[in-house]
Design an enzyme around this catalytic site. Structure first.
Site, PDB file in Angstrom:
ATOM      1  N   ARG A 193      64.381 -41.099  38.169  1.00 10.46           N
ATOM      2  CA  ARG A 193      62.867 -41.796  37.593  1.00 10.46           C
ATOM      3  C   ARG A 193      63.506 -42.944  36.752  1.00 10.46           C
ATOM      4  NH1 ARG A 193      58.402 -37.705  36.867  1.00 10.46           N
ATOM      5  NH2 ARG A 193      57.249 -39.564  36.473  1.00 10.46           N
ATOM      6  N   HIS A 198      71.097 -42.084  43.324  1.00 12.28           N
ATOM      7  CA  HIS A 198      70.435 -42.359  41.990  1.00 12.28           C
ATOM      8  C   HIS A 198      71.637 -42.454  40.836  1.00 12.28           C
ATOM      9  CE1 HIS A 198      66.546 -42.065  43.597  1.00 12.28           C
ATOM     10  NE2 HIS A 198      66.870 -41.134  44.055  1.00 12.28           N
ATOM     11  N   PRO A 244      64.056 -33.000  29.740  1.00 15.07           N
ATOM     12  CA  PRO A 244      64.990 -31.963  28.878  1.00 15.07           C
ATOM     13  C   PRO A 244      64.447 -32.028  27.298  1.00 15.07           C
ATOM     14  CG  PRO A 244      66.108 -33.851  30.138  1.00 15.07           C
ATOM     15  CD  PRO A 244      64.745 -34.462  30.193  1.00 15.07           C
ATOM     16  N   GLU A 245      64.300 -30.917  26.725  1.00 10.82           N
ATOM     17  CA  GLU A 245      64.007 -30.952  25.367  1.00 10.82           C
ATOM     18  C   GLU A 245      65.210 -30.412  24.588  1.00 10.82           C
ATOM     19  OE1 GLU A 245      60.350 -28.693  24.784  1.00 10.82           O
ATOM     20  OE2 GLU A 245      59.546 -29.219  26.666  1.00 10.82           O
TER      21      GLU A 245
END
Ligand SMILES: [Zn+2]
Length: 271
Positions: free
Chosen positions: A111, A92, A2-3
Site C-alpha cells: 500500500r 511490491h 503495525p503498532e
C-alpha cells in the site's frame, strides 16, 4: 497497521539477522517514492558505513550509523526481509539495502504508506520532539503522563492513541488495554479516576510485552522479518469480537467507530 509490538519485533529480527558487522554496500531503488520521496542521493552516500545499532522509537525503525540515522516507517503494510544472491524481485518490493554481494534486505510495501528518511544523528531528537513517552521504557514518568491525561477532555481511547502523549499504542492495543484496565473507551480523560491511570499504564506494559512475546498481532498481512505471522490476535479479549460474549461476564462485546476507528469494549466490565 503495525503498532509498537510489531515494530519492536521487526527491530529485533533485523538486529539479529544483520548482526554486529553489517556495512551498507549500496541501495537499490525500484521507485522514486513511497509515501514520500525516497532520499536516494543521501542514502547512497552511506555506502561503506557500518550499521552500529538498530532500535525502535515510537513506531519507527532506526538504523544508526556513525553520524546518520536511517528512519524506516512501515506504514500499513511495510515489511523488511532478507534475501540471498539470485533472489527474485516481487511485485511490491521497492527498496533494497545491500550489505554484501549475497545479503539483501528488501523493503516491500503493497500500500506504500511506509517511508524512509535519513537524519543527521544530532537532529534525531528534533525529529521526534513531537512524540510522547515510550510505554515500555523504565525511565518513563507515568505520574507526569497521568497529569497530562487528566487535563484532557478527549475520550481516553483516542488519547491513548495520540502519539504526542504516549507512543506505539494504536487501535488494537488501545481497545485491549482499556478492557484489561476496566475503563470505558468513551470516558473522557478528565473523568478517569487517577488510580485507574496507574492500572492503564500497568496494563499497557503487560499487554504490549505479552504481544511482543507472542510475535505481535497479525490481522491482515503483518509478517515479521522472517516471514512469520504473530499469534497475539488469538488472545484478544475484545478487539474484533463485536457481539461475541465478553470472556469475563458473557455480555455481548460492543463496537463503535471513534475518530474513524472501530473500538471494542464490554459495557459491563468497563465503566
Ligand atoms: Zn464483560
Amino acid at each position: 497497521m503495525p503498532e509498537l509490538p510489531e515494530v519492536e519485533i521487526v527491530v529485533r529480527n533485523l538486529s539479529e539477522m544483520m548482526g554486529p558487522k553489517a556495512v551498507v554496500q549500496e541501495w537499490i531503488f525500484y521507485r522514486a517514492d513511497l509515501r514520500m520521496a525516497l532520499p536516494k542521493a543521501r542514502l547512497n552516500k552511506l555506502a561503506g558505513q557500518k550499521i552500529l545499532k538498530i532500535r525502535r522509537r515510537a513506531k519507527f525503525i532506526l538504523f544508526e550509523l556513525a553520524d546518520q540515522v536511517v528512519v524506516s516507517h512501515l506504514g500499513m503494510t511495510g515489511a523488511w526481509r532478507e534475501e540471498k544472491t539470485g533472489w527474485k524481485k516481487q511485485k511490491h518490493d521497492h527498496v533494497v539495502l545491500v550489505l554484501s554481494k549475497d545479503r539483501f534486505f528488501v523493503y516491500s510495501d503493497p500500500r506504500r504508506f511506509g517511508f524512509i528518511e535519513i537524519w543527521p544523528a544530532e537532529k534525531l531528537a528534533e525529529r521526534f520532539s513531537e512524540y510522547g513517552v515510550e510505554p515500555l521504557d523504565a525511565a518513563t514518568d507515568f505520574e507526569r503522563l497521568t497529569e497530562q491525561f487528566r487535563r484532557l477532555d478527549a475520550p481516553i481511547k483516542t488519547s491513548l492513541m495520540n502519539q504526542k502523549l504516549v507512543v506505539g499504542i494504536g487501535n488494537i492495543y488501545a481497545s485491549e488495554i482499556l478492557f484489561a484496565a476496566g475503563v470505558s473507551p468513551l470516558k473522557k480523560c478528565s473523568k478517569v479516576n487517577p488510580g485507574k491511570y496507574e492500572l492503564i499504564w500497568e496494563m499497557s506494559r503487560k499487554i504490549l510485552s505479552r504481544s511482543i512475546e507472542k510475535g505481535g498481532s497479525t490481522i491482515e498481512n503483518y509478517r515479521n522479518s522472517k516471514g512469520e505471522e504473530g499469534a497475539f490476535q488469538n488472545e484478544f479479549s475484545v478487539y474484533g469480537r463485536e457481539k461475541e460474549e465478553c470472556l469475563i461476564c458473557h455480555t455481548p462485546v460492543k463496537q463503535k467507530v471513534m475518530a474513524g476507528r472501530s473500538t471494542y469494549w464490554c459495557p459491563k466490565c468497563q465503566s
